[in-house]
Scaffold this motif. Structure first.
Motif, PDB file in Angstrom:
ATOM      1  N   SER A  94      -7.587  -9.169 -10.585  1.00 12.13           N
ATOM      2  CA  SER A  94      -7.005  -8.413 -10.304  1.00 12.13           C
ATOM      3  C   SER A  94      -7.098  -7.286  -9.800  1.00 12.13           C
ATOM      4  O   SER A  94      -8.606  -6.312  -9.784  1.00 12.13           O
ATOM      5  CB  SER A  94      -6.037  -7.875 -11.746  1.00 12.13           C
ATOM      6  N   LYS A  96      -6.941  -3.778  -7.172  1.00 10.60           N
ATOM      7  CA  LYS A  96      -6.057  -2.414  -6.779  1.00 10.60           C
ATOM      8  C   LYS A  96      -6.401  -2.117  -5.311  1.00 10.60           C
ATOM      9  O   LYS A  96      -8.011  -0.894  -5.568  1.00 10.60           O
ATOM     10  CB  LYS A  96      -5.623  -1.417  -8.001  1.00 10.60           C
ATOM     11  N   GLN A 108      -0.256   1.125  -0.876  1.00  7.37           N
ATOM     12  CA  GLN A 108      -1.607   1.161  -2.228  1.00  7.37           C
ATOM     13  C   GLN A 108      -0.743   0.403  -2.832  1.00  7.37           C
ATOM     14  O   GLN A 108       0.585  -0.525  -2.624  1.00  7.37           O
ATOM     15  CB  GLN A 108      -0.807   2.092  -3.191  1.00  7.37           C
ATOM     16  N   GLU A 110      -1.514  -3.729  -5.630  1.00 12.27           N
ATOM     17  CA  GLU A 110      -1.952  -4.429  -6.631  1.00 12.27           C
ATOM     18  C   GLU A 110      -1.929  -5.801  -6.273  1.00 12.27           C
ATOM     19  O   GLU A 110      -1.289  -7.007  -5.893  1.00 12.27           O
ATOM     20  CB  GLU A 110      -1.814  -4.384  -7.850  1.00 12.27           C
ATOM     21  N   CYS A 112      -2.729 -10.226  -7.626  1.00 13.70           N
ATOM     22  CA  CYS A 112      -3.277 -10.448  -8.968  1.00 13.70           C
ATOM     23  C   CYS A 112      -3.985 -12.299  -8.501  1.00 13.70           C
ATOM     24  O   CYS A 112      -2.241 -13.115  -7.641  1.00 13.70           O
ATOM     25  CB  CYS A 112      -2.616 -10.344 -10.446  1.00 13.70           C
TER      26      CYS A 112
END
Length: 120
Positions: A94, A96, A108, A110, A112
């Motif tokens: 993961s 960020k 921003q 993320e 995964c």
């Protein structure tokens, strides 16, 4: 395996226009795979939306912030190299990211990684 990509928000977008109603278009190797809903009337939009795609043979993920008004040029954009990210975040599934946008702003998100579970 698959890649799940969540787009949280952007900040400090260029204010070339009096107001922005923006969404994010996500392309994988040049093919659109997802776009978010529109964040109304803000230079600091929040989307919090997620998409998944197969990560086989992916080179580049590009994220472009566009205004609903098609006559406006793309507001800001960035391109991620999946292989570079995997090297930078080796062993982590993961990531960020605070990704700088061209010509300005920050996105921003993320990412995964989900490996296929081997059965047996």
């Amino acid at each position: 395996g698959t890649v799940s990509l969540e787009v949280f928000s952007a900040s400090n977008l260029p204010n070339n226009y009096p107001s922005l109603n923006t969404y994010v278009q996500i392309k994988v190797d040049g093919t659109e795979v997802f776009k978010t809903t529109t964040a109304k009337d803000t230079f600091d939009p929040v989307w919090k939306e997620c998409t998944e795609f197969n990560k086989e043979h992916i080179e580049q993920i590009s994220l472009t912030i566009l205004d609903e008004d098609q006559e406006k040029a793309p507001i800001a954009e960035c391109t991620l190299s999946l292989s570079n990210l995997l090297v930078e975040h080796i062993g982590s599934d993961s990531m960020k990211l605070k990704q700088l946008l061209t010509p300005q702003g920050e996105l921003q998100l993320e990412i995964c990684l989900k490996e296929d579970k081997k059965t047996g």
